[in-house]
Design a protein around this motif. Sequence first.
Motif, PDB file in Angstrom:
ATOM      1  N   ARG A 138       0.852  -1.184   0.000  1.00 15.17           N
ATOM      2  CA  ARG A 138       0.000   0.000   0.000  1.00 15.17           C
ATOM      3  C   ARG A 138       0.885   1.231   0.000  1.00 15.17           C
ATOM      4  O   ARG A 138       1.801   1.353   0.821  1.00 15.17           O
ATOM      5  CB  ARG A 138      -0.936   0.027   1.203  1.00 15.17           C
ATOM      6  N   ALA A 175       1.668   5.317   0.175  1.00 11.65           N
ATOM      7  CA  ALA A 175       1.281   6.638   0.668  1.00 11.65           C
ATOM      8  C   ALA A 175       2.161   7.676  -0.012  1.00 11.65           C
ATOM      9  O   ALA A 175       3.371   7.473  -0.150  1.00 11.65           O
ATOM     10  CB  ALA A 175       1.429   6.734   2.184  1.00 11.65           C
ATOM     11  N   LEU A 205      -2.767   6.617  -0.530  1.00  8.04           N
ATOM     12  CA  LEU A 205      -3.111   7.450   0.620  1.00  8.04           C
ATOM     13  C   LEU A 205      -2.366   8.781   0.468  1.00  8.04           C
ATOM     14  O   LEU A 205      -1.158   8.786   0.187  1.00  8.04           O
ATOM     15  CB  LEU A 205      -2.679   6.742   1.902  1.00  8.04           C
ATOM     16  N   CYS A 225      -1.002  12.158   2.114  1.00  6.57           N
ATOM     17  CA  CYS A 225      -0.649  12.805   3.382  1.00  6.57           C
ATOM     18  C   CYS A 225       0.132  14.073   3.076  1.00  6.57           C
ATOM     19  O   CYS A 225       0.888  14.118   2.102  1.00  6.57           O
ATOM     20  CB  CYS A 225       0.186  11.880   4.251  1.00  6.57           C
ATOM     21  N   ASP A 275      -5.809  12.931   2.836  1.00  6.78           N
ATOM     22  CA  ASP A 275      -6.351  11.978   3.807  1.00  6.78           C
ATOM     23  C   ASP A 275      -5.851  12.236   5.223  1.00  6.78           C
ATOM     24  O   ASP A 275      -6.566  11.981   6.196  1.00  6.78           O
ATOM     25  CB  ASP A 275      -5.976  10.543   3.399  1.00  6.78           C
ATOM     26  N   GLN A 276      -4.610  12.720   5.326  1.00  5.15           N
ATOM     27  CA  GLN A 276      -4.029  12.952   6.658  1.00  5.15           C
ATOM     28  C   GLN A 276      -3.022  14.091   6.595  1.00  5.15           C
ATOM     29  O   GLN A 276      -2.130  14.099   5.746  1.00  5.15           O
ATOM     30  CB  GLN A 276      -3.335  11.684   7.171  1.00  5.15           C
ATOM     31  N   GLN A 314      -2.241   2.059   9.064  1.00  2.00           N
ATOM     32  CA  GLN A 314      -3.066   2.069   7.845  1.00  2.00           C
ATOM     33  C   GLN A 314      -2.633   1.000   6.848  1.00  2.00           C
ATOM     34  O   GLN A 314      -3.212   0.883   5.768  1.00  2.00           O
ATOM     35  CB  GLN A 314      -3.002   3.448   7.167  1.00  2.00           C
TER      36      GLN A 314
END
Length: 269
Positions: free
Chosen positions: A8, A10, A31, A33, A46-47, A64
């Motif tokens: 995954r 990020a 993801l 960030c 997302d963050q 995550q």
Amino acid sequence: MTVPAPARLAIIAGSGGLPAALVASLAERPLICAPEGFAPAGLDVDQTFRVERLALFLHWLEDQGVTEVAFAGAVQRPRLDPSLFDPATATMVPRLLAAMGQGDDATLREVLAIFEEAGFALRGVADLAPALVPGPGVYAGGVTAQDETDAARAAAIVQALGAVDVGQGCVVAGGLCLAVEALPGTDAMLGFVAQIPASLRPARGLFYKAPKPAQDRRIDLPTLGVQTLRHAAAAGLGGVVWQAGGVICLDLPAMQQEADALGLTLWAR
């Protein structure tokens, strides 16, 4: 037999259009960030995180299921608030401050090391989206003998600057260096060139961009876009040249169209 979980990804996204261009090149949305205060253009984040809480953020990524991390976009050095450090991040501060004292390249290498030590694999833009990093070729206009001479001179200058972690670009015209890129960045350099009186500079000339010689190419590759071409044309230059395979072009087709309209040469050298 245990089947390993799929990786995954990020993206640690800074400001500008690169994060969105990278995401658009991927088959699946990663993801997203972003450091506080450096939201990317055209992407939902997302963050958001603060550098003072970096250790907590690394744990959050792990929770995550993130296994790979890529950095994309512009981030300036943050002003750190000592009152916000968590205990684990506080232990990282001396090494980060020491690296920051050596320059941007050293700082970025230290950041990469911290993420790798936390167990994340680092992916570069060229690895994830090779189409964003063009190979050698003349993409607009034509290359003159003077362009070849100026480009060779510019490449030598940028290599020398990069060896002391100063910049990734310069402007050369008629063999003369008109400006070098430093902390203020490319736009500021080209703005300075635009103000040089014609009586003090040869005609035409070019803007050259390349990574630093010892740079880790998984982070902070030089980036060019349509706006860069407009600034180069406004500075009275005849071409934009970059090191093939070492510079990100945010939208090469749009850059080619703009270069044709402005009468600029685009050359991945």
